[in-house]
Design a protein around this motif. Structure first.
Motif, PDB file in Angstrom:
ATOM      1  N   SER A 133       0.800  -1.228   0.000  1.00 49.04           N
ATOM      2  CA  SER A 133       0.000   0.000   0.000  1.00 49.04           C
ATOM      3  C   SER A 133       0.835   1.282   0.000  1.00 49.04           C
ATOM      4  CB  SER A 133      -0.943  -0.001   1.194  1.00 49.04           C
ATOM      5  OG  SER A 133      -0.168  -0.093   2.373  1.00 49.04           O
ATOM      6  N   LYS A 134       2.044   1.228   0.576  1.00 49.14           N
ATOM      7  CA  LYS A 134       2.843   2.468   0.675  1.00 49.14           C
ATOM      8  C   LYS A 134       3.614   2.711  -0.613  1.00 49.14           C
ATOM      9  CE  LYS A 134       2.402   3.940   5.022  1.00 49.14           C
ATOM     10  NZ  LYS A 134       2.565   3.014   6.129  1.00 49.14           N
ATOM     11  N   PRO A 135       3.849   3.993  -0.911  1.00 42.81           N
ATOM     12  CA  PRO A 135       4.613   4.273  -2.127  1.00 42.81           C
ATOM     13  C   PRO A 135       6.107   3.991  -1.942  1.00 42.81           C
ATOM     14  CG  PRO A 135       4.113   6.308  -0.977  1.00 42.81           C
ATOM     15  CD  PRO A 135       3.424   5.219  -0.222  1.00 42.81           C
ATOM     16  N   VAL A 148       8.066   9.546  -6.594  1.00 44.06           N
ATOM     17  CA  VAL A 148       7.271   8.633  -5.775  1.00 44.06           C
ATOM     18  C   VAL A 148       6.507   7.695  -6.700  1.00 44.06           C
ATOM     19  CG1 VAL A 148       5.259   8.583  -4.240  1.00 44.06           C
ATOM     20  CG2 VAL A 148       7.052  10.304  -3.902  1.00 44.06           C
ATOM     21  N   ALA A 149       6.423   6.423  -6.301  1.00 47.90           N
ATOM     22  CA  ALA A 149       5.694   5.468  -7.155  1.00 47.90           C
ATOM     23  C   ALA A 149       4.795   4.568  -6.316  1.00 47.90           C
ATOM     24  CB  ALA A 149       6.688   4.617  -7.940  1.00 47.90           C
ATOM     25  N   TYR A 150       3.506   4.606  -6.633  1.00 44.40           N
ATOM     26  CA  TYR A 150       2.570   3.613  -6.101  1.00 44.40           C
ATOM     27  C   TYR A 150       2.547   2.464  -7.100  1.00 44.40           C
ATOM     28  CZ  TYR A 150       0.920   7.035  -2.715  1.00 44.40           C
ATOM     29  OH  TYR A 150       0.854   7.930  -1.677  1.00 44.40           O
ATOM     30  N   ILE A 151       2.874   1.283  -6.619  1.00 44.04           N
ATOM     31  CA  ILE A 151       2.953   0.137  -7.520  1.00 44.04           C
ATOM     32  C   ILE A 151       1.601  -0.579  -7.558  1.00 44.04           C
ATOM     33  CG2 ILE A 151       4.132  -2.062  -7.992  1.00 44.04           C
ATOM     34  CD1 ILE A 151       5.945   0.456  -8.282  1.00 44.04           C
ATOM     35  N   ASP A 152       1.038  -0.670  -8.734  1.00 43.45           N
ATOM     36  CA  ASP A 152      -0.212  -1.391  -8.959  1.00 43.45           C
ATOM     37  C   ASP A 152      -1.290  -1.007  -7.936  1.00 43.45           C
ATOM     38  OD1 ASP A 152      -2.069  -3.165  -9.957  1.00 43.45           O
ATOM     39  OD2 ASP A 152      -1.184  -4.935  -9.015  1.00 43.45           O
ATOM     40  N   LEU A 169      11.384   0.525 -12.964  1.00 40.66           N
ATOM     41  CA  LEU A 169      11.688   1.854 -12.413  1.00 40.66           C
ATOM     42  C   LEU A 169      13.099   1.909 -11.812  1.00 40.66           C
ATOM     43  CD1 LEU A 169       8.257   2.637 -10.711  1.00 40.66           C
ATOM     44  CD2 LEU A 169       9.133   3.540 -12.877  1.00 40.66           C
ATOM     45  N   GLN A 170      13.528   0.809 -11.237  1.00 43.06           N
ATOM     46  CA  GLN A 170      14.846   0.778 -10.607  1.00 43.06           C
ATOM     47  C   GLN A 170      15.959   1.025 -11.642  1.00 43.06           C
ATOM     48  OE1 GLN A 170      15.359   0.683  -7.428  1.00 43.06           O
ATOM     49  NE2 GLN A 170      17.582   0.415  -7.412  1.00 43.06           N
ATOM     50  N   TYR A 206       2.504   3.908 -19.249  1.00 45.15           N
ATOM     51  CA  TYR A 206       3.622   4.847 -19.125  1.00 45.15           C
ATOM     52  C   TYR A 206       3.725   5.246 -17.665  1.00 45.15           C
ATOM     53  CZ  TYR A 206       6.308   9.189 -19.568  1.00 45.15           C
ATOM     54  OH  TYR A 206       7.262  10.167 -19.425  1.00 45.15           O
ATOM     55  N   PHE A 207       4.944   5.278 -17.118  1.00 50.63           N
ATOM     56  CA  PHE A 207       5.042   5.718 -15.727  1.00 50.63           C
ATOM     57  C   PHE A 207       4.932   7.232 -15.681  1.00 50.63           C
ATOM     58  CE2 PHE A 207       6.705   7.263 -11.832  1.00 50.63           C
ATOM     59  CZ  PHE A 207       6.033   6.452 -10.932  1.00 50.63           C
ATOM     60  N   SER A 208       3.858   7.704 -15.068  1.00 53.50           N
ATOM     61  CA  SER A 208       3.612   9.135 -14.959  1.00 53.50           C
ATOM     62  C   SER A 208       4.136   9.614 -13.615  1.00 53.50           C
ATOM     63  CB  SER A 208       2.107   9.407 -15.049  1.00 53.50           C
ATOM     64  OG  SER A 208       1.817  10.678 -14.501  1.00 53.50           O
ATOM     65  N   ARG A 209       5.114  10.508 -13.652  1.00 56.24           N
ATOM     66  CA  ARG A 209       5.629  11.046 -12.377  1.00 56.24           C
ATOM     67  C   ARG A 209       4.583  11.936 -11.725  1.00 56.24           C
ATOM     68  NH1 ARG A 209      12.159  11.836 -13.182  1.00 56.24           N
ATOM     69  NH2 ARG A 209      12.335  10.303 -14.844  1.00 56.24           N
ATOM     70  N   ALA A 210       3.709  12.544 -12.540  1.00 57.59           N
ATOM     71  CA  ALA A 210       2.647  13.384 -11.983  1.00 57.59           C
ATOM     72  C   ALA A 210       1.604  12.518 -11.270  1.00 57.59           C
ATOM     73  CB  ALA A 210       1.990  14.202 -13.090  1.00 57.59           C
ATOM     74  N   ALA A 211       1.185  11.429 -11.914  1.00 53.19           N
ATOM     75  CA  ALA A 211       0.167  10.552 -11.312  1.00 53.19           C
ATOM     76  C   ALA A 211       0.777   9.600 -10.281  1.00 53.19           C
ATOM     77  CB  ALA A 211      -0.533   9.752 -12.403  1.00 53.19           C
ATOM     78  N   LYS A 212       2.107   9.442 -10.339  1.00 52.50           N
ATOM     79  CA  LYS A 212       2.848   8.593  -9.393  1.00 52.50           C
ATOM     80  C   LYS A 212       2.545   7.105  -9.558  1.00 52.50           C
ATOM     81  CE  LYS A 212       3.250  12.088  -5.699  1.00 52.50           C
ATOM     82  NZ  LYS A 212       2.402  13.187  -6.133  1.00 52.50           N
ATOM     83  N   HIS A 213       2.111   6.713 -10.730  1.00 52.13           N
ATOM     84  CA  HIS A 213       1.972   5.277 -10.996  1.00 52.13           C
ATOM     85  C   HIS A 213       1.994   5.037 -12.511  1.00 52.13           C
ATOM     86  CE1 HIS A 213      -2.343   5.601 -12.099  1.00 52.13           C
ATOM     87  NE2 HIS A 213      -2.386   6.520 -11.164  1.00 52.13           N
ATOM     88  N   PHE A 214       2.036   3.768 -12.894  1.00 51.77           N
ATOM     89  CA  PHE A 214       1.968   3.427 -14.318  1.00 51.77           C
ATOM     90  C   PHE A 214       0.543   3.694 -14.804  1.00 51.77           C
ATOM     91  CE2 PHE A 214       5.863   0.993 -13.496  1.00 51.77           C
ATOM     92  CZ  PHE A 214       6.567   1.198 -14.673  1.00 51.77           C
ATOM     93  N   VAL A 215       0.426   4.533 -15.826  1.00 54.60           N
ATOM     94  CA  VAL A 215      -0.888   4.927 -16.345  1.00 54.60           C
ATOM     95  C   VAL A 215      -1.103   4.268 -17.708  1.00 54.60           C
ATOM     96  CG1 VAL A 215      -2.245   6.898 -17.173  1.00 54.60           C
ATOM     97  CG2 VAL A 215      -0.810   7.140 -15.129  1.00 54.60           C
TER      98      VAL A 215
END
Ligand SMILES: [Zn+2]
Length: 234
Positions: A133-135, A148-152, A169-170, A206-215
């Protein structure tokens, strides 16, 4: 092999002339033409520069130099995918017997993953303890450009696929670890992105840095993603 020969004959009649025209355009004006230099390997992994030893270097940093320095490519895109056999194996390497020295000696794939992908596995374990649950925090172009990335966040992928997204991402941090790219990254002349491909639905994220997850790249998100890309990267 006969399939390949037939394919080359089809290429001669259907593709060759147009392709040569494009190559000549790229030669005269490389920045105006779509030019890409794909590098594929097991697990879409770029070894961190701490492993760089001149006599033992791997293909990936050489390809980065060829693409981004010699040919002045401005965008690096790391592309991961679902049900990646290399990443599924990386997930199993959490078992110490599976990852033992003896097993690594007989499996170059295990040895490769143990040498270069354990940082992805560590990030995955950080996520696991928070029940996904944590980013997570990743490093981008410079040590100060963290994201910051929230995964799935919708929890629709398997644990291995979550690890695959983390691993994708790594690699951005690993790319940025090379001194020969440092100035370009600092000056915003070179950009690093992450794409992730769900092979059984055909969807691309696409990993969106604004949305903080893969969009998901679809008709609904397209404009927003284009705006983000233009704002941050051009
Ligand atoms: Zn794969």
């Amino acid at each position: 092999m006969d399939k390949l020969l037939k394919g080359i004959m089809r290429y001669r009649s259907n593709v060759k002339d147009e392709m040569v025209k494009q190559f000549l355009q790229v030669k005269d004006n490389p920045k105006d033409e779509g030019y890409n230099f794909p590098v594929r390997n097991a697990g879409n992994i770029i070894p961190h520069s701490q492993h760089f030893l001149d006599e033992f270097t791997t293909n990936e940093p050489a390809a980065l130099e060829l693409g981004c320095v010699v040919n002045d490519i401005r965008h690096i895109i790391v592309c991961g995918h679902s049900d990646c056999k290399a990443i599924n194996l990386l997930y199993q390497l959490q078992d110490s017997e599976f990852a033992s020295q003896d097993n690594r000696r007989i499996s170059p794939l295990r040895a490769w993953l143990c040498a270069h992908a354990l940082s992805s596995l560590e990030k995955f374990q950080q996520l696991e303890v928070t029940d996904y649950s944590k980013p997570l925090i990743f490093q981008g172009e410079t040590p100060l450009r963290k994201f910051v990335a929230y995964i799935d966040p919708e929890n629709k992928f398997s644990v291995e696929d979550k690890l695959s997204q983390i691993n994708t991402l790594q690699q951005l941090q690993n790319i940025a670890s090379y001194g020969f790219l440092k100035k370009r990254l600092e000056r915003h002349e070179l950009h690093i992105h992450a794409l992730w491909f769900d092979i059984y639905t055909g969807e691309i994220y696409y990993f969106s840095r604004a949305a903080k997850h893969f969009v998901l790249i679809n008709e609904y998100n397209f404009d927003k993603l284009c705006q983000e890309v233009l704002k941050y990267y051009f």
